[in-house]
Design an enzyme around this catalytic site. Structure first.
Site, PDB file in Angstrom:
ATOM      1  N   LYS A  41       3.586   3.564  -2.227  1.00  0.00           N
ATOM      2  CA  LYS A  41       2.641   3.072  -3.229  1.00  0.00           C
ATOM      3  C   LYS A  41       3.303   2.371  -4.404  1.00  0.00           C
ATOM      4  O   LYS A  41       2.619   1.702  -5.178  1.00  0.00           O
ATOM      5  CB  LYS A  41       1.779   4.225  -3.731  1.00  0.00           C
ATOM      6  CG  LYS A  41       0.901   4.818  -2.654  1.00  0.00           C
ATOM      7  CD  LYS A  41      -0.088   3.809  -2.152  1.00  0.00           C
ATOM      8  CE  LYS A  41      -1.034   4.414  -1.161  1.00  0.00           C
ATOM      9  NZ  LYS A  41      -2.138   3.535  -0.843  1.00  0.00           N
TER      10      LYS A  41
HETATM   11  N1  PMP Z   1       0.268   8.722   3.152  1.00  0.00           N
HETATM   12  C1  PMP Z   1       0.108   9.176   1.908  1.00  0.00           C
HETATM   13  C2  PMP Z   1       0.768  10.475   1.512  1.00  0.00           C
HETATM   14  C3  PMP Z   1      -0.666   8.456   0.985  1.00  0.00           C
HETATM   15  O1  PMP Z   1      -0.836   8.929  -0.274  1.00  0.00           O
HETATM   16  C4  PMP Z   1      -1.293   7.253   1.413  1.00  0.00           C
HETATM   17  C5  PMP Z   1      -2.149   6.450   0.466  1.00  0.00           C
HETATM   18  N2  PMP Z   1      -3.247   7.140  -0.062  1.00  0.00           N
HETATM   19  C6  PMP Z   1      -1.119   6.807   2.727  1.00  0.00           C
HETATM   20  C7  PMP Z   1      -0.316   7.568   3.558  1.00  0.00           C
HETATM   21  C8  PMP Z   1      -1.861   5.595   3.285  1.00  0.00           C
HETATM   22  O2  PMP Z   1      -1.509   4.331   2.840  1.00  0.00           O
HETATM   23  P1  PMP Z   1      -2.589   3.178   2.651  1.00  0.00           P
HETATM   24  O3  PMP Z   1      -3.376   3.492   1.412  1.00  0.00           O
HETATM   25  O4  PMP Z   1      -1.799   1.918   2.510  1.00  0.00           O
HETATM   26  O5  PMP Z   1      -3.483   3.135   3.845  1.00  0.00           O
END
Ligand code: PMP
Length: 316
Positions: A41
């Site tokens: 992120k």
């Molecule tokens: N794994 C974790 C621990 C996350 O916090 C997130 C994002 N909320 C994701 C995977 C998924 O990524 P994306 O939001 O790009 O789909």
């Protein structure tokens, strides 16, 4: 002068070596937990802030408001710290206390909501929207912001393609906002339409049904954090996904432990989900090229959960 922000991205891609019994092709993991904020992120936190600055909607010292499972909050907190913004994070009750304390340590205001479904006024995204309006703050809005999938199209996807020297059999990721799988999937398919894009979905999420049967499946609660959904997130482009693999909490967390102990990868629960799905694909005799799984975050966020034996024993 280089700052910490220049250390975001360009993460290693490494091969798994000990959990891969029965695999016909290499299984590679994109180590997003090695970003400075400890998760994938960081990329979109920086992209969203830069995009807002370029559009002129962020005054110096402005306040950012984000609805987050925790990781986007940490990414935004470090970007806000360096650039001089304030940050409010709205997080559902479900998310680990480790994440709350990390965000508070980084100077963010943390507001915890009920685990309410989308559309409910108590839902974390609804609360974040209301707070941004009340305070005249900038809603970073990772679930709707086009800068989210774009940063993965422009950085994560090209990095993976180059690190694999153009040979990718399949790419596997979970969906929280869908930014990662949409951006990386579009990039890889644009380079080579035969690359399979596979959703690793927690049992209880409704997205696997959408991908495999064309309609959202039956939903129920589950423990893995940050992935899965009961609705289709706005930045997710489901047409980029070829198939979904459903992974239970226990499979995810047991694989997370194996990744730590046997591979030295200090990763969180959704990494386990992605790797369980990736190993299934790599064991299929039809898979031609390497399978790449995205590791979203690190283990430090789950010490009081996945890495607490009492908590782990109680996982169904
Ligand atoms: N794994 C974790 C621990 C996350 O916090 C997130 C994002 N909320 C994701 C995977 C998924 O990524 P994306 O939001 O790009 O789909």
């Amino acid at each position: 002068m280089r700052t910490l922000l220049d250390a975001i991205g360009n993460t290693p891609l490494v091969a798994l070596s000990r959990v891969t019994a029965g695999c016909h092709v290499p299984v590679l993991v994109k180590c997003e937990h090695m970003n400075p904020g400890g998760s994938v992120k960081d990329r979109l936190a920086l992209a969203i802030v830069r995009d807002a600055e370029a559009r002129g909607v962020l005054a110096p010292g402005a306040t950012l408001v984000e609805a987050t499972a925790g990781n986007t909050g940490v990414g935004l907190a470090l970007v806000a710290a360096i650039k001089g913004y304030s940050l409010v994070c709205v997080m559902p009750e479900k998310m680990s206390h480790d994440k709350r304390s990390a965000l508070r340590a980084l100077g963010a205001e943390v507001i915890i909501t009920d685990n309410a479904p989308p559309g409910d006024p108590k839902n974390f995204q609804m609360v974040a929207r209301r707070i941004a309006e009340e305070r005249g703050a900038f809603l970073t809005d990772q679930f709707r912001n086009a800068a989210n999938p774009r940063v993965h199209f422009e950085s994560t996807g090209p990095e993976i393609y180059a690190q694999c020297e153009g040979k990718v059999g399949a790419f596997v990721a979970g969906v929280g906002t869908g930014g990662t799988i949409t951006g990386v999937g579009r990039y890889l398919k644009g380079r080579d339409p035969s690359v399979q894009i596979i959703l690793a979905d927690p049992a209880g999420s409704r997205l696997a049904g959408l991908v495999n049967e064309g309609a959202l499946g039956a939903g129920s609660s589950y423990l893995v954090e940050g992935i899965g959904s009961s609705e289709v997130p706005q930045v997710l482009d489901p047409s980029v996904i070829d198939r979904a693999e459903v992974v239970t909490d226990r499979e995810s967390f047991e694989m997370t432990h194996r990744l730590v102990r046997e591979e030295g990868l200090l990763v969180g629960g959704s990494a386990g989900t992605a790797v369980v799905a990736a190993l299934r694909l790599a064991r299929d005799a039809g898979m031609k090229g390497p399978v790449v799984a995205l590791v979203p975050d690190g283990w430090d966020r789950y010490r009081s959960k996945i890495f607490d034996p009492a908590w782990m024993n109680a996982v169904p």
